[in-house]
Design a protein around this motif. Structure first.
Motif, PDB file in Angstrom:
ATOM      1  N   VAL A  36      -6.767  -1.809   8.251  1.00 28.42           N
ATOM      2  CA  VAL A  36      -7.397  -0.723   7.452  1.00 28.42           C
ATOM      3  C   VAL A  36      -6.683  -0.715   5.721  1.00 28.42           C
ATOM      4  O   VAL A  36      -7.247  -0.994   4.891  1.00 28.42           O
ATOM      5  N   LEU A  37      -5.168  -0.911   6.148  1.00 25.27           N
ATOM      6  CA  LEU A  37      -4.526  -1.152   4.784  1.00 25.27           C
ATOM      7  C   LEU A  37      -4.885  -2.536   3.966  1.00 25.27           C
ATOM      8  O   LEU A  37      -4.978  -2.514   2.738  1.00 25.27           O
ATOM      9  N   THR A  51       0.785  -1.169   0.139  1.00 29.85           N
ATOM     10  CA  THR A  51       0.082  -0.063  -0.082  1.00 29.85           C
ATOM     11  C   THR A  51       0.876   1.193  -0.013  1.00 29.85           C
ATOM     12  O   THR A  51       0.466   2.530  -0.232  1.00 29.85           O
ATOM     13  N   THR A  67      -8.822   6.426  -2.221  1.00 26.61           N
ATOM     14  CA  THR A  67      -8.544   5.677  -1.057  1.00 26.61           C
ATOM     15  C   THR A  67      -7.027   5.101  -0.957  1.00 26.61           C
ATOM     16  O   THR A  67      -6.537   4.772  -0.046  1.00 26.61           O
ATOM     17  N   SER A  68      -6.731   4.752  -2.138  1.00 25.05           N
ATOM     18  CA  SER A  68      -5.140   4.012  -2.292  1.00 25.05           C
ATOM     19  C   SER A  68      -4.174   5.236  -1.943  1.00 25.05           C
ATOM     20  O   SER A  68      -3.042   4.856  -1.322  1.00 25.05           O
ATOM     21  N   LEU A  95     -11.460   4.611  -5.486  1.00 24.14           N
ATOM     22  CA  LEU A  95     -10.483   3.636  -5.059  1.00 24.14           C
ATOM     23  C   LEU A  95      -9.067   4.322  -5.166  1.00 24.14           C
ATOM     24  O   LEU A  95      -8.132   4.095  -4.369  1.00 24.14           O
ATOM     25  N   ILE A 131      -7.758  -4.164   3.990  1.00 27.60           N
ATOM     26  CA  ILE A 131      -9.114  -3.706   3.241  1.00 27.60           C
ATOM     27  C   ILE A 131      -9.102  -3.022   1.895  1.00 27.60           C
ATOM     28  O   ILE A 131      -9.623  -3.284   0.768  1.00 27.60           O
ATOM     29  N   LEU A 132      -8.164  -1.812   2.077  1.00 28.28           N
ATOM     30  CA  LEU A 132      -8.228  -0.944   0.954  1.00 28.28           C
ATOM     31  C   LEU A 132      -7.395  -1.724  -0.224  1.00 28.28           C
ATOM     32  O   LEU A 132      -7.744  -1.417  -1.138  1.00 28.28           O
ATOM     33  N   ALA A 151      -4.271   5.439   1.847  1.00 31.82           N
ATOM     34  CA  ALA A 151      -3.486   4.078   2.166  1.00 31.82           C
ATOM     35  C   ALA A 151      -1.990   4.267   2.182  1.00 31.82           C
ATOM     36  O   ALA A 151      -1.250   3.991   3.074  1.00 31.82           O
ATOM     37  N   ALA A 194      -9.771  -4.378  -2.075  1.00 25.98           N
ATOM     38  CA  ALA A 194     -10.475  -3.844  -2.906  1.00 25.98           C
ATOM     39  C   ALA A 194      -9.893  -3.487  -4.376  1.00 25.98           C
ATOM     40  O   ALA A 194     -10.265  -3.567  -5.277  1.00 25.98           O
ATOM     41  N   GLU A 195      -8.744  -2.739  -4.317  1.00 29.44           N
ATOM     42  CA  GLU A 195      -7.962  -2.085  -5.089  1.00 29.44           C
ATOM     43  C   GLU A 195      -7.485  -3.215  -6.173  1.00 29.44           C
ATOM     44  O   GLU A 195      -7.426  -2.873  -7.605  1.00 29.44           O
TER      45      GLU A 195
END
Length: 502
Positions: A165-166, A32, A305-306, A302, A168-169, A309, A172-173
Motif C-alpha cells: 500500500v505504501l 512514507t 494520501t501521503s 496526493l 503505490i502511494l 501513508a 505516485a507522490e
C-alpha cells in the motif's frame, strides 16, 4: 521443570513474521513516514508561518549531513543487535538497561505524538477539499476517524500488505512532486531563481525551530532496524534502506521547499504563510497560480494520501516498539504477542489505535485547531523526542563498541558516533532554547505548551528508569533480558534453567 516451562514462550505468538520484507519494502516504511508532499505541502508550509524563516533547504542539508554521519554507527549497531525496538535496545545495550527503558518510554511518547498529529492534517485538508470541490461540509474529526478505522484494520494485517500500500502511494507522490518542482522552477518570482533559502542569513534567526521541523521531516529514516526482524538479508537491507532513504528525503524536501519559496517570492513567503495558516499555508495556492487548477487538485489529493501513508507507517513503528517492550516484559507480556495468521503485533497495534481515538475525540470536543495544535505542535514535538533518542543512541554506539568493536571500522564504531553526538548536542541546544518559537508562541507568552512537551519527555524517561530499577528487584530474569530482542526469551529460559540446576 516448572521454572523452565513457565519461562518458555510460544514461538508463534512472540515472533514477528520473518523474511517478508526486501529493500524496497523497508524503504517504503522509511520514506512514507515523512513523504515529500506532506513535509513541504503541510509541515514546511505551516512552518514558514509559525517559525518565520525560509531557510528550510539549508536546515534539511545540515540535519541530513548529521544523520548520515550518525547512521554509520547506527547501521553498524544493527549488525550486532536485531530488535524491533531499535533505539530502545541500542540504548539499553550501550548505556545500560535503566536508560534503555527510559528511552523506550520517550520513544512510545514521541512516535504516538507523530502518529496522532497526522489525523489533524488529514482531517483539515480533506475537509477543506470536500468543501471546495463537492460543496460538502464535513467536520475534520469525522474524516480523521475514517482514516483511523482504515489504519486500525491495516495494522492487524501482514506487514508486506502494508508495504505494498505504501509503495503505490509513494511512487505516485514522487512522480507528481518532480512535476511540481519543474513547475515552480519554471516560474520563479521576479524572473530569476533566488538561492537565499540556502544561506545562513535566511536560517539563523529561526535555526533552532527550523532544525526541529527538519528533524521531524526526517523521522522514518531510522525505521529500517525496526523492521529488521521481518526483512530478508537483514544487514544489506538495513544499510541500503537507511542511507538511500536519507538521500531521497533530503533531495525531495530541499528541492521542493526551495522551488516553492522561490516561485512565490522568498521575501513574501513568510507573510503569505502567516496569512494562510488556518487554511494550510501558501504551497497549494502558489501551485495553482503557477501550474493551474489541475496541479492543485492532484497535489491536494496526493497530499491527503501521503498523510494517510505516513500515519500508517508511524502506526506500524509504534506497534513494534510496544511489541518489543512486551516481549521483554517491560510492558505487560500480552504486548509481546502477534497474530498467528499475519505475524502483526496485535496488542501494540490496538494500543496505538486506542490512543489515537482518544486524542481525536479530545481535540474535537475541546475545539482545538487540527492543523496548528494537533498536526504541527504534536508532530514537531514528536520529532524533538526522536531527536533525543537519536542523540542518546549515538552516545550508546560509542560505549557499546568500546566494549566490543570486533568487525567494525574505527569510523563506524568511534569517529562517526563521536562527531554525530557533538553535532546532535548542538542541535538539541538550539531546539530547546527556541522551543516557544517552534510552537509560534511569543517569548513573553506564559503558554504552558512551551514547557509541557519537554517536561513530558523528562517525566517519561524518569518513569522508564524507575521502572527498570523496580524490575531489577522484582524479576532479575526479565531485567537481564532487557534490550536483547528476539534473544530475550532464550536468555530467560537459560536463566531459569541455571536456577533450576543450582
Amino acid at each position: 521443570m516448572s521454572a523452565t516451562s513457565q519461562a518458555r514462550p510460544s514461538v508463534v505468538s512472540q515472533a514477528l513474521a520473518r523474511d517478508r520484507l526486501g529493500v524496497p519494502s523497508v524503504i517504503m516504511f522509511a520514506l512514507t513516514a515523512a513523504a515529500p508532499l506532506m513535509v513541504v505541502g503541510a509541515l514546511v508550509s505551516t512552518g514558514w508561518g509559525v517559525v518565520g524563516t525560509t531557510g528550510f533547504p539549508l536546515a534539511f542539508l545540515i540535519i541530513a549531513a548529521i544523520l548520515a554521519v550518525f547512521s554509520f554507527g547506527y547501521v553498524a549497531m544493527s549488525r550486532h543487535i536485531t530488535n524491533a525496538g531499535a533505539f530502545y535496545s541500542y540504548i539499553a545495550q550501550g548505556l545500560g538497561r535503566p536508560l534503555g527503558v527510559g528511552g523506550a518510554m520517550v520513544a512510545l511518547l514521541a512516535y504516538n505524538l507523530l502518529q496522532v498529529g497526522l489525523y489533524g492534517a488529514f482531517g483539515a485538508f480533506l475537509s477543506q477539499f470536500l468543501a471546495e470541490k463537492a460543496n460538502l461540509n464535513v467536520d475534520w474529526w469525522i474524516l480523521a476517524l475514517v482514516l483511523w478505522l482504515f489504519i486500525a484494520v491495516l495494522g492487524l494485517l501482514r506487514v508486506d500488505v502494508n508495504s505494498k500500500v505504501l509503495m503505490i502511494l509513494l511512487g505516485a507522490e514522487l512522480i507528481v512532486v518532480t512535476i511540481f518542482d519543474v513547475i515552480f522552477f519554471s516560474h520563479p518570482a521576479g524572473g530569476s531563481l533566488s538561492v537565499e533559502p540556502w544561506t545562513w542569513s535566511a536560517l539563523k534567526d529561526g535555526a533552532g525551530p527550523a532544525f526541529a521541523v527538519a528533524t521531524t521531516a526526517f523521522v522514518g529514516f531510522e525505521a529500517a532496524p525496526v523492521f529488521a526482524e521481518e526483512a530478508r538479508s537483514k544487514n544489506r537491507t538495513v544499510a541500503l534502506a537507511t542511507f538511500l532513504g536519507l538521500g531521497v528525503m533530503f533531495l525531495s524536501y530541499s528541492l521542493t521547499s526551495w522551488a516553492a519559496s522561490a516561485s512565490m517570492g522568498v521575501d513574501q513567503t513568510v507573510a503569505k504563510a502567516q496569512e494562510t495558516l488556518a487554511t494550510g499555508g501558501p504551497f497549494f495556492p502558489t501551485l495553482i497560480e503557477k501550474g493551474g487548477d489541475w496541479a492543485g487538485d492532484v497535489g491536494t489529493v496526493l497530499l491527503i494520501t501521503s498523510i494517510a501513508a505516513a500515519a500508517l507507517s508511524y502506526h506500524n513503528t509504534t506497534a513494534r516498539y510496544a511489541f518489543a517492550l512486551g516481549r521483554e516484559r517491560v510492558l505487560p507480556s500480552f504486548f509481546g504477542r502477534t497474530r498467528a495468521r499475519s505475524g502483526a503485533p496485535m496488542a501494540g497495534s490496538l494500543f496505538q489505535t486506542i490512543i489515537a481515538a482518544l486524542t481525536i475525540v479530545l481535540f474535537a470536543v475541546a475545539g482545538w485547531d487540527p492543523l496548528v495544535n494537533l498536526f504541527f505542535w504534536l508532530g514537531t514535538s514528536g520529532g524533538v523526542g526522536v531527536l533525543l533518542l537519536v542523540a542518546a543512541t549515538s552516545l550508546s554506539v560509542i560505549f557499546y563498541f568500546v566494549r566490543d568493536g570486533r568487525g567494525e571500522s574505527a569510523w563506524s564504531r568511534l569517529i562517526a558516533p563521536i562527531l554525530a553526538t557533538i553535532a546532535l548536542a548542538y542541535v538539541m541546544w538550539q531546539v530547546f532554547d527556541n522551543f516557544g518559537l517552534l510552537l509560534g508562541i511569543a517569548p513573553d507568552d506564559p503558554n504552558p505548551a512551551v514547557w509541557a512537551f519537554p517536561t513530558a519527555y523528562g517525566v517519561a524517561a524518569v518513569i522508564g528508569i524507575v521502572w527498570a530499577l523496580v524490575l531489577r528487584g522484582l524479576n532479575r530474569q526479565d531485567y537481564e533480558a532487557i534490550g536483547l530482542g528476539a534473544r530475550a526469551n532464550t536468555a530467560r529460559i537459560e536463566s531459569a534453567e541455571s536456577v533450576e540446576v543450582r
